[in-house]
Design a protein around this motif. Structure first.
Motif, PDB file in Angstrom:
ATOM      1  N   UNK B  14      40.972  23.610  -5.342  1.00 42.14           N
ATOM      2  CA  UNK B  14      39.639  23.633  -5.952  1.00 42.14           C
ATOM      3  C   UNK B  14      38.802  24.808  -5.460  1.00 42.14           C
ATOM      4  N   UNK B  15      39.266  25.392  -4.317  1.00 44.87           N
ATOM      5  CA  UNK B  15      38.455  26.446  -3.713  1.00 44.87           C
ATOM      6  C   UNK B  15      38.649  27.778  -4.449  1.00 44.87           C
ATOM      7  N   UNK B  16      37.518  28.343  -4.924  1.00 42.48           N
ATOM      8  CA  UNK B  16      37.613  29.641  -5.589  1.00 42.48           C
ATOM      9  C   UNK B  16      37.332  30.725  -4.563  1.00 42.48           C
ATOM     10  N   UNK B  17      38.390  31.359  -4.062  1.00 40.62           N
ATOM     11  CA  UNK B  17      38.222  32.381  -3.033  1.00 40.62           C
ATOM     12  C   UNK B  17      37.646  33.650  -3.648  1.00 40.62           C
ATOM     13  N   UNK B 203      29.633  40.566  -2.457  1.00 38.32           N
ATOM     14  CA  UNK B 203      30.246  39.299  -2.851  1.00 38.32           C
ATOM     15  C   UNK B 203      29.595  38.124  -2.142  1.00 38.32           C
ATOM     16  N   UNK B 204      29.510  37.025  -2.876  1.00 40.32           N
ATOM     17  CA  UNK B 204      29.102  35.776  -2.263  1.00 40.32           C
ATOM     18  C   UNK B 204      29.886  34.667  -2.952  1.00 40.32           C
ATOM     19  N   UNK B 205      30.553  33.842  -2.162  1.00 39.58           N
ATOM     20  CA  UNK B 205      31.417  32.785  -2.694  1.00 39.58           C
ATOM     21  C   UNK B 205      32.381  33.329  -3.751  1.00 39.58           C
ATOM     22  N   UNK B 206      32.890  34.525  -3.526  1.00 36.63           N
ATOM     23  CA  UNK B 206      33.895  35.074  -4.426  1.00 36.63           C
ATOM     24  C   UNK B 206      33.330  35.721  -5.678  1.00 36.63           C
ATOM     25  N   UNK B 207      31.999  35.689  -5.826  1.00 34.57           N
ATOM     26  CA  UNK B 207      31.388  36.282  -7.025  1.00 34.57           C
ATOM     27  C   UNK B 207      30.589  37.518  -6.626  1.00 34.57           C
TER      28      UNK B 207
END
Lengths: 417, 300
Positions: B14-17, B203-207
């Motif tokens: 579920x984790x979006x790296x 980047x923050x939380x992959x975004x």
């Protein structure tokens, strides 16, 4: 392919050039050569310590006019110096021996047909009396045969040994005499133990090496240049080569040691007792077993983050090898049981158990081929799986656990689009 | 020869790296990748290098995916430093560079050249474990650049270096860029990014929360920083609407405000309060922008 060679040679040469490898191999080589030459070494020491040959006063009371004593005194190759004592009887000789003029006293009496010898001496070496006994016996034989005036043929009839041949009752079977059974038993025992040792030593070597590269974090750099699967294979084969160099050095030591010693007993062992077809089988099984266990060891090494965790990680593998070893110890006495036959199909046990079955009995060719086939295929499959886990494992850091570790590693190495 | 990353995603369960980043880096550019720990930088680098496969999207260099066949084109300095502790500088660089396809004599020549440049020629036959951390880092850097890669990835190249060594390494990075190498690097030290990069992604939380030309970003950034030097308390400025924070220092304060118009109001306030030795409205530093965007819940 290039990178495979680079890793292969790097791994092998680092290991072979390492001090611990050189020392361990060197010590083993010296030990082997030493053991094989133990006799001559011990002799050297004893002859250095007391160069004096023991002297034996011979009092000859036989009817041969002192011919026995003279004959003994003229013997050159013996370990003793015999001296014909002509200055009195046994008691005089013993007196002189008390004064340390002689080490032993030998009194012989009677005639050739009925000869009596009495030996006086002290000390702990019981072989002295035996050797003196043999010397007297030999002198008697020589004197009697000369007296009888026998020709060479007649002499040969008496002294030539009997030729003794052992044959098998069944047509193509191997004879199972007590002696050959014991020979096979000890050889198989030794080689099964060798397979066990090699698999666990080199298995843990592989795992340690992988874990060390991981814990020093150089792994990430390496796998950015070389496919982890190639790297893993290069490593397994590189360490395997180092192992082979080690084995070759030991074999060379055995060869040098036995040539140097020239001992009949040792030469017989190498020319007659050892079954070389068994050695070849052992080599095949060592190599295949090494791939099965080595692939898993590399995989386990890739799952841990710190070198200290390696022991914990490879424990199951060691247990497996130990179980195989204990089953073979049992199987040595019952190679034909169904239990052993069935288990010899299991790839983790095949190297030891099939080898044992071949060594201790007869296994049909088709069965040998089939089982080795299964072993080869499983070695390949195990290495493919190990490579996938390895690929993800080398990028993974954290607390070690088999289940989550393997899951995570598979996730990381997952092939996507 | 450009590096193209298109809608790159990596999910672990579920984790979006990494969650859909898109960017292009032209030849000879230095590109900065910023983000707090766990923002997805290392995972992105690993996907660029082909160490792990993306769940979605793609990375190409020179219109092709990077694979082990083209490994000699890439140099990599991982965030977690690591070399063989027991091998000498020469031994390990020979191994690592042979993996990049270089020949031994060339490697030795380059090793000497770089050791000379870093003023440590005596380390050639020293074991890594004997070197200080800063010097190990120089060797680590050499392991990334000796084979003259087209694309150089530097993950936190300056962390743990003293100012002298950091400058030495910075010079080297710039030289390599001048020779035409494309460089992607990440750093927590914003001043380094400001000095070296033209374009950045944050980047923050992959975004990506911020992306583009660094100068444009700063210019168009609403927030401004006001530096005031005054001999009296400046705490009361906190009460003015639009003031984000007042960072007091020994002879005044640095104040972040929402927009330039607030600055005027502040100017009036301080002028009424007394003498001011300095009053300056500046564009925000990257440091402030970073805190503004990536800060807060930085540790995941």
């Amino acid at each position: 392919m290039n990178n495979f060679w680079t890793t292969f040679t790097h791994t092998a040469s680092r290991r072979i050039k390492s001090k611990s490898f050189i020392f361990a191999t060197g010590i083993m080589v010296v030990l082997i050569i030493g053991l094989l030459n133990l006799n001559s070494i011990l002799e050297n020491f004893t002859s250095d310590d007391d160069e004096l040959v023991s002297s034996i006063a011979v009092v000859d009371n036989t009817d041969s006019d002192g011919e026995y004593a003279e004959m003994l005194a003229s013997m050159e190759e013996g370990a003793f110096e015999y001296i014909h004592f002509t200055y009195g009887d046994v008691n005089d000789a013993l007196e002189e021996a008390y004064d340390n003029n002689y080490d032993y006293v030998l009194a012989i009496s009677g005639e050739s047909a009925n000869m009596e010898a009495e030996f006086f001496g002290e000390g702990t070496d019981f072989t002295v009396a035996q050797e003196v006994n043999q010397d007297v016996q030999r002198v008697k034989e020589t004197l009697v045969t000369t007296e009888l005036d026998l020709n060479d043929e007649e002499l040969a009839m008496i002294f030539n040994p009997v030729t003794f041949i052992e044959n098998s009752l069944s047509q193509n079977g191997e004879m199972q005499t007590e002696e050959s059974h014991m020979q096979a038993y000890w050889m198989v025992y030794g080689l099964v133990f060798a397979i066990y040792l090699i698999v666990i030593t080199f298995g843990s070597m592989i795992a340690t090496e992988v874990a060390t590269e991981k814990s020093s974090r150089v792994m990430e750099l390496i796998v950015s240049s070389i496919n982890p699967v190639t790297q893993m294979l290069g490593k397994i084969l590189g360490i395997g080569l180092a192992g082979m160099v080690n084995l070759a050095a030991l074999a060379l030591a055995v060869f040098i040691g036995s040539t140097m010693s020239g001992d009949d007993f040792i030469t017989t062992i190498f020319t007659e007792v050892i079954d070389y077809s068994l050695i070849i089988y052992a080599l095949v099984f060592i190599i295949l077993g090494y791939f099965v266990y080595g692939g898993i060891a590399a995989m386990l090494g890739a799952l841990v983050s710190r070198a200290e965790e390696v022991n914990q990680a490879i424990q199951p593998l060691i247990f497996l090898a130990m179980i195989a070893f204990f089953i073979s110890m049992f199987g040595l006495n019952a190679p034909e049981t169904t239990f052993i036959q069935v288990l010899s199909y299991v790839p983790f046990f095949t190297p030891q158990l099939l080898f044992l079955r071949i060594g201790m009995g007869t296994v049909p060719v088709w069965e040998v081929t089939l089982i080795i086939g299964i072993l080869i295929i499983s070695a390949i499959l195990i290495n493919i799986l190990a490579a996938r886990i390895y690929k993800g494992g080398v990028l993974m850091y954290g607390k070690f656990s088999f289940k989550t570790g393997i899951q995570q590693a598979l996730k990381l190495s997952k092939k996507e689009n | 020869m450009t590096l193209v990353i298109n809608n790159l995603k990596k999910r672990f369960d579920e984790h979006r790296a990494v969650d859909g980043i898109t960017l292009t880096v032209g030849k000879g550019e230095i590109f900065g990748m910023l983000g707090a720990n766990g923002a997805g930088k290392t995972t992105s680098f690993r996907m660029i290098l082909g160490l792990i496969d993306p769940t979605e999207g793609f990375v190409t260099w020179d219109a092709e995916r990077l694979s082990y066949k083209r490994t000699k084109l890439v140099g990599y300095l991982p965030e977690e430093r690591g070399l063989f502790p027991k091998l000498t500088v020469k031994e390990q660089l020979i191994y690592l560079m042979r993996l990049k396809g270089m020949k031994k004599p060339d490697i030795i020549r380059e090793i000497r050249h770089w050791l000379q440049r870093f003023q440590v020629p005596e380390y050639e036959n020293k074991r890594i474990e004997e070197l200080s951390k800063g010097n190990q880092q120089k060797i680590q850097f050499m392991a990334a650049v000796i084979h003259k890669p087209d694309l150089l990835i530097l993950d936190e190249p300056f962390s743990g270096l003293d100012p002298v060594n950091a400058d030495m390494l910075k010079e080297a990075v710039l030289d390599i860029q001048r020779e035409g190498t494309t460089i992607v690097f990440s750093s927590h030290q914003m001043n380094n990014v400001e000095e070296l990069c033209e374009d950045i992604i944050m980047l923050k939380h992959g975004k990506a929360v911020l992306q583009g030309n660094l100068r444009d970003i700063k210019r168009s950034y609403g927030m401004k920083t006001i530096t005031i030097k005054a001999d009296y308390e400046l705490d009361f400025l906190k009460n003015i609407k639009g003031v984000l924070n007042v960072d007091k220092n020994k002879d005044g304060a640095a104040i972040n405000v929402e927009s330039e118009s607030i600055a005027e109001e502040i100017f009036k306030e301080v002028a009424n309060s007394g003498f001011v030795r300095k009053f300056e409205v500046e564009e925000p530093s990257l440091h402030d922008i970073f805190i503004d965007h990536a800060g807060g819940d930085s540790d995941e």
